[in-house]
Scaffold this active site. Sequence first.
Site, PDB file in Angstrom:
ATOM      1  N   TYR A 159      -6.631   4.340 -18.313  1.00 48.02           N
ATOM      2  CA  TYR A 159      -6.898   5.539 -17.503  1.00 48.02           C
ATOM      3  C   TYR A 159      -8.311   6.073 -17.732  1.00 48.02           C
ATOM      4  O   TYR A 159      -8.893   6.657 -16.812  1.00 48.02           O
ATOM      5  CB  TYR A 159      -5.835   6.621 -17.745  1.00 48.02           C
TER       6      TYR A 159
ATOM      7  N   HIS B  93       1.907  12.422  -7.687  1.00 46.39           N
ATOM      8  CA  HIS B  93       1.950  11.565  -8.886  1.00 46.39           C
ATOM      9  C   HIS B  93       0.960  12.019  -9.961  1.00 46.39           C
ATOM     10  O   HIS B  93       0.604  11.244 -10.834  1.00 46.39           O
ATOM     11  CB  HIS B  93       1.703  10.099  -8.498  1.00 46.39           C
TER      12      HIS B  93
HETATM   13  N1  APR Z   1      -7.149   1.760   4.833  1.00 54.08           N
HETATM   14  C1  APR Z   1      -5.844   2.091   4.926  1.00 54.08           C
HETATM   15  N2  APR Z   1      -4.879   1.436   4.235  1.00 54.08           N
HETATM   16  C2  APR Z   1      -5.252   0.415   3.446  1.00 54.08           C
HETATM   17  C3  APR Z   1      -6.597   0.014   3.308  1.00 54.08           C
HETATM   18  C4  APR Z   1      -7.569   0.738   4.057  1.00 54.08           C
HETATM   19  N3  APR Z   1      -8.862   0.433   4.000  1.00 54.08           N
HETATM   20  N4  APR Z   1      -6.636  -1.033   2.441  1.00 54.08           N
HETATM   21  C5  APR Z   1      -5.371  -1.272   2.051  1.00 54.08           C
HETATM   22  N5  APR Z   1      -4.523  -0.404   2.653  1.00 54.08           N
HETATM   23  C6  APR Z   1      -3.074  -0.283   2.527  1.00 54.08           C
HETATM   24  C7  APR Z   1      -2.315  -1.545   2.150  1.00 54.08           C
HETATM   25  O1  APR Z   1      -2.069  -2.322   3.325  1.00 54.08           O
HETATM   26  C8  APR Z   1      -1.047  -0.986   1.553  1.00 54.08           C
HETATM   27  O2  APR Z   1      -0.065  -0.754   2.557  1.00 54.08           O
HETATM   28  O3  APR Z   1      -2.800   0.604   1.474  1.00 54.08           O
HETATM   29  C9  APR Z   1      -1.498   0.357   0.978  1.00 54.08           C
HETATM   30  C10 APR Z   1      -1.557   0.412  -0.526  1.00 54.08           C
HETATM   31  O4  APR Z   1      -0.281   0.253  -1.051  1.00 54.08           O
HETATM   32  P1  APR Z   1      -0.011   0.341  -2.623  1.00 54.08           P
HETATM   33  O5  APR Z   1      -1.036  -0.450  -3.352  1.00 54.08           O
HETATM   34  O6  APR Z   1       1.416   0.001  -2.842  1.00 54.08           O
HETATM   35  O7  APR Z   1      -0.297   1.885  -2.970  1.00 54.08           O
HETATM   36  P2  APR Z   1       0.642   3.151  -2.809  1.00 54.08           P
HETATM   37  O8  APR Z   1       1.554   3.015  -1.641  1.00 54.08           O
HETATM   38  O9  APR Z   1      -0.259   4.328  -2.864  1.00 54.08           O
HETATM   39  O10 APR Z   1       1.477   3.077  -4.139  1.00 54.08           O
HETATM   40  C11 APR Z   1       2.396   4.087  -4.392  1.00 54.08           C
HETATM   41  O11 APR Z   1       2.879   3.225  -6.581  1.00 54.08           O
HETATM   42  O12 APR Z   1       2.051   2.320  -8.541  1.00 54.08           O
HETATM   43  C12 APR Z   1       2.562   3.441  -7.935  1.00 54.08           C
HETATM   44  O13 APR Z   1       2.309   5.687  -8.562  1.00 54.08           O
HETATM   45  C13 APR Z   1       1.615   4.614  -7.994  1.00 54.08           C
HETATM   46  O14 APR Z   1       1.038   6.250  -6.339  1.00 54.08           O
HETATM   47  C14 APR Z   1       1.294   4.874  -6.549  1.00 54.08           C
HETATM   48  C15 APR Z   1       2.531   4.378  -5.852  1.00 54.08           C
END
Ligand code: APR
Length: 228
Positions: free
Chosen positions: A54, A105
């Site tokens: 972190y 979160h």
């Molecule tokens: N613009 C918009 N969306 C995008 C872009 C972009 N430039 N690049 C990638 N993405 C999308 C991906 O297609 C995917 O659907 O962003 C999403 C990211 O998904 P995750 O990595 O799963 O992130 P998130 O949904 O925020 O994760 C949720 O999981 O690990 C835990 O607590 C953590 O808050 C986090 C939670």
Amino acid sequence: MKKKLVALTGAGISAESGLATFRGSDGLWEGHRVEDVASPEGWARNPALVLDFYNQRRAAARAAHPNAGHRALAALEKEFEVVIITQNVDDLHERAGSSRVIHLHGKLFEARSTHDEKLVYPMTGDTINLGDTCEKGHQLRPNIVWFGEQVPLMELAAEQAATADVFMVIGTSLQVYPAAGLVHFAPPGCPVYIIDPNQPPLSARPNVQFITEPASTGVPRVAALLRR
Ligand code: APR
């Protein structure tokens, strides 16, 4: 009275600012399994690794800048009452100028006591180290909601979603609950815009429009649509 726009955002909105998403193609988050660095078990096994991880995320967030997606959401405050519910722990929405951000979160730039979760401190530097303690002498940890932990702001977020006139979902894979369920709290007639280059799975809901493009172009596009 302004209409209420609720935006649920995830790691994807910060991707174009250079911050890695969680579920990249290799299934790792900056080289780590998510459960090693973002769970109470991971913390119990290796707190030094978690703190160091972190500390690096904090430095990366500090060096990053809000992108056109964050800025377009902030600019919508002129016409809408905007409430952002973010799963992100970075502060890019605030730095883009958004005034109401619910950090479901937690926050990267806060530390909290491992003994009493109410003892939360804004961070002055960018690091928490082993031996850094709260006022009662207990080790500090990042003020982040890890896997398996309660999401204290979920009720507030659900209330906001339930009173939305327009709902946006930006850059989240909708794989992590309870956040992923928030869209279902939006009133039945409420239009939902999903902005993500990869369509996340969303089971039947009326009035859903998929904008399959990055946040930096997709959010301004939807903003222009809403202003018409
Ligand atoms: N613009 C918009 N969306 C995008 C872009 C972009 N430039 N690049 C990638 N993405 C999308 C991906 O297609 C995917 O659907 O962003 C999403 C990211 O998904 P995750 O990595 O799963 O992130 P998130 O949904 O925020 O994760 C949720 O999981 O690990 C835990 O607590 C953590 O808050 C986090 C939670």
